[in-house]
Design a protein around this motif. Structure first.
Motif, PDB file in Angstrom:
ATOM      1  N   LYS A  44       0.841  -1.199   0.000  1.00  0.00           N
ATOM      2  CA  LYS A  44       0.000   0.000   0.000  1.00  0.00           C
ATOM      3  C   LYS A  44       0.876   1.249   0.000  1.00  0.00           C
ATOM      4  N   HIS A  45       0.444   2.278  -0.726  1.00  0.00           N
ATOM      5  CA  HIS A  45       1.215   3.524  -0.758  1.00  0.00           C
ATOM      6  C   HIS A  45       0.276   4.701  -0.988  1.00  0.00           C
ATOM      7  N   ASP A  46       0.830   5.901  -0.859  1.00  0.00           N
ATOM      8  CA  ASP A  46       0.029   7.116  -0.968  1.00  0.00           C
ATOM      9  C   ASP A  46       0.104   7.746  -2.356  1.00  0.00           C
ATOM     10  N   GLY A  47       0.565   6.975  -3.335  1.00  0.00           N
ATOM     11  CA  GLY A  47       0.651   7.493  -4.698  1.00  0.00           C
ATOM     12  C   GLY A  47       1.969   8.138  -5.043  1.00  0.00           C
ATOM     13  N   ASN A  48       2.988   7.984  -4.180  1.00  0.00           N
ATOM     14  CA  ASN A  48       4.277   8.624  -4.471  1.00  0.00           C
ATOM     15  C   ASN A  48       4.960   7.954  -5.662  1.00  0.00           C
ATOM     16  N   GLU A  49       5.795   8.723  -6.326  1.00  0.00           N
ATOM     17  CA  GLU A  49       6.394   8.316  -7.597  1.00  0.00           C
ATOM     18  C   GLU A  49       7.291   7.088  -7.457  1.00  0.00           C
ATOM     19  N   ILE A  50       8.060   7.019  -6.382  1.00  0.00           N
ATOM     20  CA  ILE A  50       8.969   5.881  -6.208  1.00  0.00           C
ATOM     21  C   ILE A  50       8.191   4.589  -6.005  1.00  0.00           C
ATOM     22  N   ALA A  51       7.128   4.629  -5.233  1.00  0.00           N
ATOM     23  CA  ALA A  51       6.302   3.439  -5.016  1.00  0.00           C
ATOM     24  C   ALA A  51       5.723   2.948  -6.335  1.00  0.00           C
ATOM     25  N   LYS A  52       5.220   3.867  -7.153  1.00  0.00           N
ATOM     26  CA  LYS A  52       4.650   3.477  -8.449  1.00  0.00           C
ATOM     27  C   LYS A  52       5.734   2.903  -9.364  1.00  0.00           C
ATOM     28  N   ALA A  53       6.931   3.503  -9.338  1.00  0.00           N
ATOM     29  CA  ALA A  53       8.031   2.984 -10.157  1.00  0.00           C
ATOM     30  C   ALA A  53       8.429   1.586  -9.699  1.00  0.00           C
ATOM     31  N   PHE A  54       8.443   1.367  -8.384  1.00  0.00           N
ATOM     32  CA  PHE A  54       8.804   0.045  -7.863  1.00  0.00           C
ATOM     33  C   PHE A  54       7.796  -1.011  -8.325  1.00  0.00           C
ATOM     34  N   LEU A  55       6.522  -0.693  -8.284  1.00  0.00           N
ATOM     35  CA  LEU A  55       5.508  -1.655  -8.721  1.00  0.00           C
ATOM     36  C   LEU A  55       5.631  -1.942 -10.223  1.00  0.00           C
ATOM     37  N   THR A  56       6.009  -0.931 -10.997  1.00  0.00           N
ATOM     38  CA  THR A  56       6.284  -1.162 -12.424  1.00  0.00           C
ATOM     39  C   THR A  56       7.460  -2.110 -12.591  1.00  0.00           C
ATOM     40  N   PHE A  57       8.527  -1.843 -11.863  1.00  0.00           N
ATOM     41  CA  PHE A  57       9.724  -2.684 -11.895  1.00  0.00           C
ATOM     42  C   PHE A  57       9.388  -4.116 -11.463  1.00  0.00           C
ATOM     43  N   LEU A  58       8.573  -4.219 -10.432  1.00  0.00           N
ATOM     44  CA  LEU A  58       8.177  -5.529  -9.923  1.00  0.00           C
ATOM     45  C   LEU A  58       7.421  -6.322 -10.981  1.00  0.00           C
ATOM     46  N   GLU A  59       6.527  -5.663 -11.688  1.00  0.00           N
ATOM     47  CA  GLU A  59       5.763  -6.318 -12.749  1.00  0.00           C
ATOM     48  C   GLU A  59       6.688  -6.816 -13.853  1.00  0.00           C
ATOM     49  N   ILE A  60       7.642  -5.998 -14.235  1.00  0.00           N
ATOM     50  CA  ILE A  60       8.593  -6.361 -15.286  1.00  0.00           C
ATOM     51  C   ILE A  60       9.481  -7.520 -14.834  1.00  0.00           C
ATOM     52  N   ALA A  61      10.010  -7.411 -13.630  1.00  0.00           N
ATOM     53  CA  ALA A  61      10.894  -8.469 -13.110  1.00  0.00           C
ATOM     54  C   ALA A  61      10.146  -9.794 -13.007  1.00  0.00           C
ATOM     55  N   HIS A  62       8.911  -9.758 -12.546  1.00  0.00           N
ATOM     56  CA  HIS A  62       8.107 -10.974 -12.458  1.00  0.00           C
ATOM     57  C   HIS A  62       7.857 -11.575 -13.839  1.00  0.00           C
ATOM     58  N   THR A  63       7.485 -10.741 -14.781  1.00  0.00           N
ATOM     59  CA  THR A  63       7.156 -11.224 -16.128  1.00  0.00           C
ATOM     60  C   THR A  63       8.338 -11.911 -16.787  1.00  0.00           C
ATOM     61  N   TYR A  64       9.526 -11.350 -16.592  1.00  0.00           N
ATOM     62  CA  TYR A  64      10.711 -11.862 -17.289  1.00  0.00           C
ATOM     63  C   TYR A  64      11.651 -12.647 -16.375  1.00  0.00           C
ATOM     64  N   GLU A  65      11.139 -13.046 -15.204  1.00  0.00           N
ATOM     65  CA  GLU A  65      11.869 -13.915 -14.276  1.00  0.00           C
ATOM     66  C   GLU A  65      13.229 -13.345 -13.887  1.00  0.00           C
ATOM     67  N   LEU A  66      13.193 -12.081 -13.455  1.00  0.00           N
ATOM     68  CA  LEU A  66      14.383 -11.401 -12.969  1.00  0.00           C
ATOM     69  C   LEU A  66      14.191 -11.054 -11.498  1.00  0.00           C
ATOM     70  N   CYS A  67      15.128 -10.314 -10.937  1.00  0.00           N
ATOM     71  CA  CYS A  67      14.986  -9.851  -9.560  1.00  0.00           C
ATOM     72  C   CYS A  67      15.712  -8.523  -9.429  1.00  0.00           C
ATOM     73  N   PHE A  68      15.998  -8.097  -8.195  1.00  0.00           N
ATOM     74  CA  PHE A  68      16.533  -6.759  -7.956  1.00  0.00           C
ATOM     75  C   PHE A  68      17.891  -6.816  -7.261  1.00  0.00           C
ATOM     76  N   ILE A  69      18.691  -5.788  -7.562  1.00  0.00           N
ATOM     77  CA  ILE A  69      19.936  -5.560  -6.849  1.00  0.00           C
ATOM     78  C   ILE A  69      20.012  -4.081  -6.507  1.00  0.00           C
ATOM     79  N   MET A  70      20.554  -3.773  -5.330  1.00  0.00           N
ATOM     80  CA  MET A  70      20.598  -2.393  -4.860  1.00  0.00           C
ATOM     81  C   MET A  70      22.030  -1.981  -4.570  1.00  0.00           C
ATOM     82  N   GLY A  71      22.324  -0.708  -4.844  1.00  0.00           N
ATOM     83  CA  GLY A  71      23.651  -0.178  -4.560  1.00  0.00           C
ATOM     84  C   GLY A  71      23.567   1.214  -3.963  1.00  0.00           C
ATOM     85  N   VAL A  72      24.708   1.696  -3.475  1.00  0.00           N
ATOM     86  CA  VAL A  72      24.779   3.043  -2.903  1.00  0.00           C
ATOM     87  C   VAL A  72      26.033   3.745  -3.413  1.00  0.00           C
TER      88      VAL A  72
END
Length: 244
Positions: free
Chosen positions: A183-211
């Motif tokens: 659940k989110h309040d409509g912020n841009e990062i949350a929406k981008a993450f859900l887009t990324f999640l949909e893509i990663a799921h569809t193409y059997e990928l996952c996520f990596i994070m860096g700083v």
């Protein structure tokens, strides 16, 4: 001062079947990749070095990378000796005494994005991780998975730069099944993450994070190691960063 965290698509199966064996010296040869890496990693570059000095430096660096890689468990996330360190001061001593540690973490970042992750597109997370963009409980499966992704693995970025953590393909599939709890309040990062999640799921990928990664180097590496360019054209892509 702040820091810049970013989330990228990652092929963990390629990582464990090809990238990790190469890092451990079990498959392929890191020599050419290490030579290319050192051009930007060494202060002042490597053009001033003689052929003999350069090859000696490359070979020594590869040896250190392989040695440290073989000290990690099958997840490639845990060094048993590091796990026994109890405080920050002792951790600093541990890493200072681990020969080649900085070279290893820097090369690891470079090699990940050369072999099994794409720098672009990514989600810019700023100082925080993913979880702060959602109203979610750690007691939910999705909350636990995201909290683990957000957690820093100091072994790879003790100096505050580099890979912080990654998610497995299986965890991403579990996260996708529990996405209704994101659940989110409509912020841009949350929406981008859900887009990324949909893509990663569809193409059997996952996520990596860096700083604070060396983005001037990583963005110059070849794109589309995880997805073909034409597949991106089929997606709705709000909030993803495509170029610097």
């Amino acid at each position: 001062m702040g820091y810049w965290r970013t989330l990228h698509l990652f092929d963990d199966r390629k990582f464990y079947t090809e990238t990790v064996p190469a890092l451990k010296g079990e498959k392929g040869d890191l020599t050419d990749d290490c030579r290319e890496f050192l051009k930007t990693h060494v202060v002042g570059g490597t053009l001033h070095l003689s052929k003999e000095k350069l090859e000696k430096l490359v070979n020594k660096t590869v040896e250190k990378i392989i040695s440290i890689s073989n000290s990690l468990d099958k997840t490639f996330k845990v060094n048993n000796l590091h796990q026994k360190v109890v405080n920050t001061n002792d951790e600093m001593v541990f890493f200072n005494n681990l020969e080649g540690y900085y070279d290893f973490t820097s090369f690891f970042e470079y090699y990940i994005f050369k072999t099994c992750a794409d720098y672009f597109p990514y989600i810019g997370l700023g100082k925080g991780g993913v979880s702060r963009n959602f109203k979610i409980s750690e007691k939910k499966l999705s909350g636990a998975i995201i909290e683990e992704l957000d957690d820093w693995n100091n072994f790879f970025c003790f100096h505050g730069m580099g890979i912080t953590n990654w998610m497995s393909h299986d965890d991403l599939q579990y996260l996708y099944l529990d996405k209704d709890n994101l659940k989110h309040d409509g912020n841009e990062i949350a929406k981008a993450f859900l887009t990324f999640l949909e893509i990663a799921h569809t193409y059997e990928l996952c996520f990596i994070m860096g700083v604070d990664m060396r983005d001037e180097i990583l963005q110059s590496l070849p794109d589309h190691k995880t997805l073909r360019p034409d597949l991106w054209n089929l997606q709705n892509l709000p909030g993803l960063i495509w170029s610097m």
